[in-house]
Design a protein around this motif. Sequence first.
Motif, PDB file in Angstrom:
ATOM      1  N   LYS A   4       0.803  -1.259   0.061  1.00 60.96           N
ATOM      2  CA  LYS A   4      -0.207  -0.199  -0.085  1.00 60.96           C
ATOM      3  C   LYS A   4       0.995   1.248  -0.008  1.00 60.96           C
ATOM      4  N   GLU A   5       1.902   1.383   0.888  1.00 61.98           N
ATOM      5  CA  GLU A   5       2.669   2.464   0.971  1.00 61.98           C
ATOM      6  C   GLU A   5       3.555   2.698  -0.356  1.00 61.98           C
ATOM      7  N   MET A  24      -4.858  12.018   1.241  1.00 60.16           N
ATOM      8  CA  MET A  24      -5.482  10.842   1.434  1.00 60.16           C
ATOM      9  C   MET A  24      -6.727  10.983   2.493  1.00 60.16           C
ATOM     10  N   PHE A  25      -7.761  10.135   2.385  1.00 58.17           N
ATOM     11  CA  PHE A  25      -8.859  10.179   2.985  1.00 58.17           C
ATOM     12  C   PHE A  25      -8.583   9.432   4.293  1.00 58.17           C
ATOM     13  N   ASN A  26      -9.160   9.483   5.271  1.00 59.51           N
ATOM     14  CA  ASN A  26      -9.029   8.698   6.321  1.00 59.51           C
ATOM     15  C   ASN A  26     -10.153   7.861   6.473  1.00 59.51           C
ATOM     16  N   LYS A  27     -10.081   6.707   7.335  1.00 56.99           N
ATOM     17  CA  LYS A  27     -11.226   5.764   7.078  1.00 56.99           C
ATOM     18  C   LYS A  27     -12.648   6.109   7.153  1.00 56.99           C
ATOM     19  N   PRO A  28     -13.075   7.095   7.947  1.00 53.63           N
ATOM     20  CA  PRO A  28     -14.573   7.511   8.063  1.00 53.63           C
ATOM     21  C   PRO A  28     -14.768   8.164   6.498  1.00 53.63           C
ATOM     22  N   GLU A  29     -13.825   8.845   6.067  1.00 53.73           N
ATOM     23  CA  GLU A  29     -14.076   9.747   4.846  1.00 53.73           C
ATOM     24  C   GLU A  29     -14.144   8.652   3.768  1.00 53.73           C
ATOM     25  N   ILE A  88     -10.012  10.453  -6.242  1.00 51.85           N
ATOM     26  CA  ILE A  88      -9.331   9.251  -6.879  1.00 51.85           C
ATOM     27  C   ILE A  88      -9.324   8.062  -5.977  1.00 51.85           C
ATOM     28  N   TYR A  89     -10.004   7.069  -6.476  1.00 56.52           N
ATOM     29  CA  TYR A  89     -10.156   5.778  -5.485  1.00 56.52           C
ATOM     30  C   TYR A  89      -9.301   4.586  -6.173  1.00 56.52           C
ATOM     31  N   ILE A  90      -8.316   3.784  -5.360  1.00 56.31           N
ATOM     32  CA  ILE A  90      -7.767   2.814  -5.926  1.00 56.31           C
ATOM     33  C   ILE A  90      -8.292   1.598  -5.021  1.00 56.31           C
ATOM     34  N   GLN A  91      -9.011   0.883  -5.639  1.00 51.12           N
ATOM     35  CA  GLN A  91      -9.861  -0.284  -4.841  1.00 51.12           C
ATOM     36  C   GLN A  91      -8.742  -1.314  -4.400  1.00 51.12           C
ATOM     37  N   ASP A  92      -7.752  -1.611  -5.201  1.00 50.19           N
ATOM     38  CA  ASP A  92      -6.648  -2.551  -4.905  1.00 50.19           C
ATOM     39  C   ASP A  92      -6.006  -2.297  -3.355  1.00 50.19           C
ATOM     40  N   ILE A  93      -5.728  -1.335  -2.861  1.00 49.45           N
ATOM     41  CA  ILE A  93      -5.438  -0.789  -1.766  1.00 49.45           C
ATOM     42  C   ILE A  93      -6.468  -0.211  -0.653  1.00 49.45           C
ATOM     43  N   ASP A  94      -7.988  -0.078  -1.265  1.00 48.83           N
ATOM     44  CA  ASP A  94      -8.847   0.583  -0.588  1.00 48.83           C
ATOM     45  C   ASP A  94      -8.324   1.927   0.028  1.00 48.83           C
ATOM     46  N   SER A  95      -7.969   2.835  -0.910  1.00 44.12           N
ATOM     47  CA  SER A  95      -7.538   4.247  -0.417  1.00 44.12           C
ATOM     48  C   SER A  95      -8.281   5.252  -1.418  1.00 44.12           C
ATOM     49  N   ALA A  96      -8.717   6.279  -0.900  1.00 38.95           N
ATOM     50  CA  ALA A  96      -9.221   7.358  -1.629  1.00 38.95           C
ATOM     51  C   ALA A  96      -8.286   8.610  -1.332  1.00 38.95           C
ATOM     52  N   PHE A  97      -8.140   9.345  -2.195  1.00 42.43           N
ATOM     53  CA  PHE A  97      -7.395  10.854  -2.347  1.00 42.43           C
ATOM     54  C   PHE A  97      -8.250  11.867  -2.994  1.00 42.43           C
ATOM     55  N   TYR A  98      -8.228  13.051  -2.225  1.00 48.63           N
ATOM     56  CA  TYR A  98      -8.735  14.117  -2.741  1.00 48.63           C
ATOM     57  C   TYR A  98      -7.809  14.626  -3.758  1.00 48.63           C
ATOM     58  N   ALA A  99      -8.056  14.995  -4.914  1.00 49.22           N
ATOM     59  CA  ALA A  99      -7.266  15.499  -5.960  1.00 49.22           C
ATOM     60  C   ALA A  99      -7.381  16.947  -6.406  1.00 49.22           C
ATOM     61  N   MET A 121      -4.900  -3.032 -11.852  1.00 48.36           N
ATOM     62  CA  MET A 121      -5.534  -1.799 -10.738  1.00 48.36           C
ATOM     63  C   MET A 121      -6.755  -1.468 -11.231  1.00 48.36           C
ATOM     64  N   ASP A 122      -7.472  -1.171 -10.245  1.00 48.06           N
ATOM     65  CA  ASP A 122      -8.633  -0.524 -10.513  1.00 48.06           C
ATOM     66  C   ASP A 122      -8.553   0.882 -10.014  1.00 48.06           C
ATOM     67  N   ILE A 123      -9.162   1.802 -10.709  1.00 48.25           N
ATOM     68  CA  ILE A 123      -9.141   3.194 -10.376  1.00 48.25           C
ATOM     69  C   ILE A 123     -10.386   3.986 -10.716  1.00 48.25           C
ATOM     70  N   ILE A 124     -10.761   4.396  -9.762  1.00 47.71           N
ATOM     71  CA  ILE A 124     -12.076   5.117 -10.026  1.00 47.71           C
ATOM     72  C   ILE A 124     -11.759   6.734 -10.071  1.00 47.71           C
ATOM     73  N   VAL A 125     -12.218   7.660 -10.749  1.00 47.37           N
ATOM     74  CA  VAL A 125     -11.762   9.187 -10.743  1.00 47.37           C
ATOM     75  C   VAL A 125     -13.396   9.480 -10.753  1.00 47.37           C
ATOM     76  N   THR A 126     -13.681  10.409  -9.660  1.00 50.07           N
ATOM     77  CA  THR A 126     -15.184  10.807  -9.605  1.00 50.07           C
ATOM     78  C   THR A 126     -14.816  12.384  -9.273  1.00 50.07           C
ATOM     79  N   SER A 127     -15.799  13.237  -9.848  1.00 49.06           N
ATOM     80  CA  SER A 127     -15.872  14.741  -9.622  1.00 49.06           C
ATOM     81  C   SER A 127     -16.139  14.883  -7.979  1.00 49.06           C
ATOM     82  N   ASP A 128     -15.500  15.788  -7.568  1.00 47.66           N
ATOM     83  CA  ASP A 128     -15.829  16.117  -6.213  1.00 47.66           C
ATOM     84  C   ASP A 128     -17.166  16.376  -5.578  1.00 47.66           C
ATOM     85  N   VAL A 129     -17.902  16.789  -6.531  1.00 47.22           N
ATOM     86  CA  VAL A 129     -19.474  16.906  -6.315  1.00 47.22           C
ATOM     87  C   VAL A 129     -20.439  15.629  -6.939  1.00 47.22           C
ATOM     88  N   PHE A 130     -19.525  14.575  -7.249  1.00 45.28           N
ATOM     89  CA  PHE A 130     -20.273  13.382  -7.610  1.00 45.28           C
ATOM     90  C   PHE A 130     -21.122  13.355  -9.097  1.00 45.28           C
TER      91      PHE A 130
END
Length: 151
Positions: A4-5, A24-29, A88-99, A121-130
Amino acid sequence: MSRKENYISQIKSFLQPLGIEINMFNKPELKQFKSKWISAFSNEPRAEVFTYKGEFLWHIFSCNYAECKEKDNAKAAYDSVKKQNAIIYIQDIDSAFYAENISQFNSAQIEELCKSVTDWMDIIVTSDVFSWTYCRTHEVGSYGPYYCEKN
């Protein structure tokens, strides 16, 4: 360094020269993001189960729980949408980032990013307003990419 790192380091190294800063998002985010993403893009109430069963989020498209564009049509739609800030969500490592500042981050660069880290790698890019989402799956050629825009 954990896998993951290592992924996070490589992702940051790839995006930085493009002028894209990520936080990087924290777990609740992260949990809130996944729930909001499914409710924003799925027409099927049962799709919420995906976040709890460990399924790939993009299965809402491959299982027809949501209407979307696929393959080259998805790439073209993503490349032409106005982009500024995203998640940006990377499913493989279950991590999301505000970009921030992803205006030039196109589908070819997403492919390049995936290949530079790992092709699986599975990557999901989503607008910050969905308002839209783009999913690049690890099953290149068979499933995806997918692009969905909210009405």
